[in-house]
Design a protein around this motif. Structure first.
Motif, PDB file in Angstrom:
ATOM      1  N   LYS A 158      77.445  63.240   3.202  1.00  0.00           N
ATOM      2  CA  LYS A 158      78.545  64.225   3.357  1.00  0.00           C
ATOM      3  C   LYS A 158      77.983  65.978   3.524  1.00  0.00           C
ATOM      4  O   LYS A 158      78.297  66.833   4.237  1.00  0.00           O
ATOM      5  N   ARG A 159      77.096  66.121   2.548  1.00  0.00           N
ATOM      6  CA  ARG A 159      76.289  67.367   2.558  1.00  0.00           C
ATOM      7  C   ARG A 159      75.779  67.669   3.781  1.00  0.00           C
ATOM      8  O   ARG A 159      75.912  68.776   4.445  1.00  0.00           O
ATOM      9  N   ILE A 160      75.116  66.774   4.402  1.00  0.00           N
ATOM     10  CA  ILE A 160      74.678  67.124   5.734  1.00  0.00           C
ATOM     11  C   ILE A 160      75.593  67.216   6.700  1.00  0.00           C
ATOM     12  O   ILE A 160      75.502  68.128   7.667  1.00  0.00           O
ATOM     13  N   GLU A 161      76.551  66.205   6.774  1.00  0.00           N
ATOM     14  CA  GLU A 161      77.717  66.536   7.874  1.00  0.00           C
ATOM     15  C   GLU A 161      78.220  67.996   7.578  1.00  0.00           C
ATOM     16  O   GLU A 161      78.527  68.704   8.544  1.00  0.00           O
ATOM     17  N   MET A 162      78.355  68.483   6.528  1.00  0.00           N
ATOM     18  CA  MET A 162      78.994  70.023   6.014  1.00  0.00           C
ATOM     19  C   MET A 162      77.949  70.891   6.655  1.00  0.00           C
ATOM     20  O   MET A 162      78.356  71.892   7.246  1.00  0.00           O
ATOM     21  N   ASN A 163      76.629  70.660   6.640  1.00  0.00           N
ATOM     22  CA  ASN A 163      75.689  71.581   7.086  1.00  0.00           C
ATOM     23  C   ASN A 163      75.726  71.756   8.555  1.00  0.00           C
ATOM     24  O   ASN A 163      75.392  72.785   9.092  1.00  0.00           O
ATOM     25  N   CYS A 164      75.837  70.367   9.256  1.00  0.00           N
ATOM     26  CA  CYS A 164      76.021  70.409  10.649  1.00  0.00           C
ATOM     27  C   CYS A 164      77.172  71.317  11.247  1.00  0.00           C
ATOM     28  O   CYS A 164      77.129  71.992  12.223  1.00  0.00           O
ATOM     29  N   TRP A 165      78.328  70.924  10.265  1.00  0.00           N
ATOM     30  CA  TRP A 165      79.444  71.696  10.628  1.00  0.00           C
ATOM     31  C   TRP A 165      79.171  73.361  10.682  1.00  0.00           C
ATOM     32  O   TRP A 165      79.543  73.992  11.623  1.00  0.00           O
ATOM     33  N   TYR A 166      78.462  73.849   9.439  1.00  0.00           N
ATOM     34  CA  TYR A 166      78.249  75.219   9.482  1.00  0.00           C
ATOM     35  C   TYR A 166      77.262  75.433  10.584  1.00  0.00           C
ATOM     36  O   TYR A 166      77.570  76.621  11.153  1.00  0.00           O
ATOM     37  N   ALA A 167      76.247  75.044  10.997  1.00  0.00           N
ATOM     38  CA  ALA A 167      75.225  75.184  12.052  1.00  0.00           C
ATOM     39  C   ALA A 167      76.109  75.439  13.327  1.00  0.00           C
ATOM     40  O   ALA A 167      75.843  76.360  14.254  1.00  0.00           O
ATOM     41  N   GLU A 168      77.307  74.610  13.618  1.00  0.00           N
ATOM     42  CA  GLU A 168      77.696  74.933  14.893  1.00  0.00           C
ATOM     43  C   GLU A 168      79.207  76.099  14.708  1.00  0.00           C
ATOM     44  O   GLU A 168      79.370  76.532  15.624  1.00  0.00           O
ATOM     45  N   HIS A 169      79.499  76.357  13.637  1.00  0.00           N
ATOM     46  CA  HIS A 169      80.402  77.282  13.341  1.00  0.00           C
ATOM     47  C   HIS A 169      79.873  78.740  12.709  1.00  0.00           C
ATOM     48  O   HIS A 169      80.717  79.419  12.391  1.00  0.00           O
ATOM     49  N   VAL A 170      78.688  78.959  12.831  1.00  0.00           N
ATOM     50  CA  VAL A 170      78.319  80.300  12.057  1.00  0.00           C
ATOM     51  C   VAL A 170      78.938  81.476  12.644  1.00  0.00           C
ATOM     52  O   VAL A 170      79.012  81.510  13.979  1.00  0.00           O
ATOM     53  N   SER A 171      79.457  82.363  11.842  1.00  0.00           N
ATOM     54  CA  SER A 171      79.898  83.399  12.160  1.00  0.00           C
ATOM     55  C   SER A 171      80.058  84.549  10.786  1.00  0.00           C
ATOM     56  O   SER A 171      79.854  84.299  10.029  1.00  0.00           O
TER      57      SER A 171
END
Length: 180
Positions: A158-171
């Motif tokens: 889940k942590r890695i999933e959240m990290n991937c989400w962040y990498a795609e949505h950086v703002s």
């Protein structure tokens, strides 16, 4: 524009400011570390950074000397006997993380992003799925999306999933939200 230039400039400026204004705190913590448990003040550990490249992350030492070779060597729980008394305070206040400002200046880390995993834990980089590898598209952080959503209490997948989400949505707005 933000992700490529402004974020990097902001990280470097924040890193310089932390080092400039908080060096007395770092020095007092360093002295306390040496008084309680003589040895190196800094703890160096290989971590996976941007693009999966290995770098040595610095922290103020919060455990007894050579503790990474005892116990599990990986995760220290709440009452881990390897953590010194000073180390408990440093961890509770995150003062042990202040020296990572050096990495903000050098560009190895960002203030906000995914926490850099160990080279072998939760698993070696060769075992990350192509989707999971997306978390390495950004520089690792001092704090990030997964940390504000449960920190170490969140299971690795889940942590890695959240990290991937962040990498795609950086703002900028997302970073401000995480920061506060």
């Amino acid at each position: 524009m933000y992700k490529k230039y402004f974020k990097r400039i902001m990280d470097a400026v924040i890193g310089l400011l932390v080092l400039l204004f908080l060096w007395p705190v770092i020095m007092v913590a360093a002295l306390a570390i040496v008084i309680e448990d003589p040895g190196p003040v800094l703890f160096r550990q290989e971590r996976l950074g941007k693009d999966g490249k290995v770098y040595k992350m610095l922290k103020l030492r919060s455990m007894k000397v050579n503790s990474e070779h005892t116990g599990t060597g990986v995760y220290s729980g709440k009452n881990d006997p390897r953590v010194t008394k000073v180390g408990k305070i440093l961890r509770a206040t995150s003062v042990d993380e202040l020296v990572q400002a050096v990495h903000l200046v050098s560009g190895k880390m960002a203030l906000i992003g995914p926490r850099p995993p160990l080279t072998y834990h939760p698993w070696p980089i060769e075992e990350y799925t192509p989707e999971q590898l997306r978390m390495f598209d950004v520089r690792p952080d001092i704090t990030g999306w997964a940390q504000v959503h449960g920190r170490k209490g969140v299971e690795w997948h889940k942590r890695i999933e959240m990290n991937c989400w962040y990498a795609e949505h950086v703002s900028f707005l997302l970073d401000v939200k995480i920061f506060f």
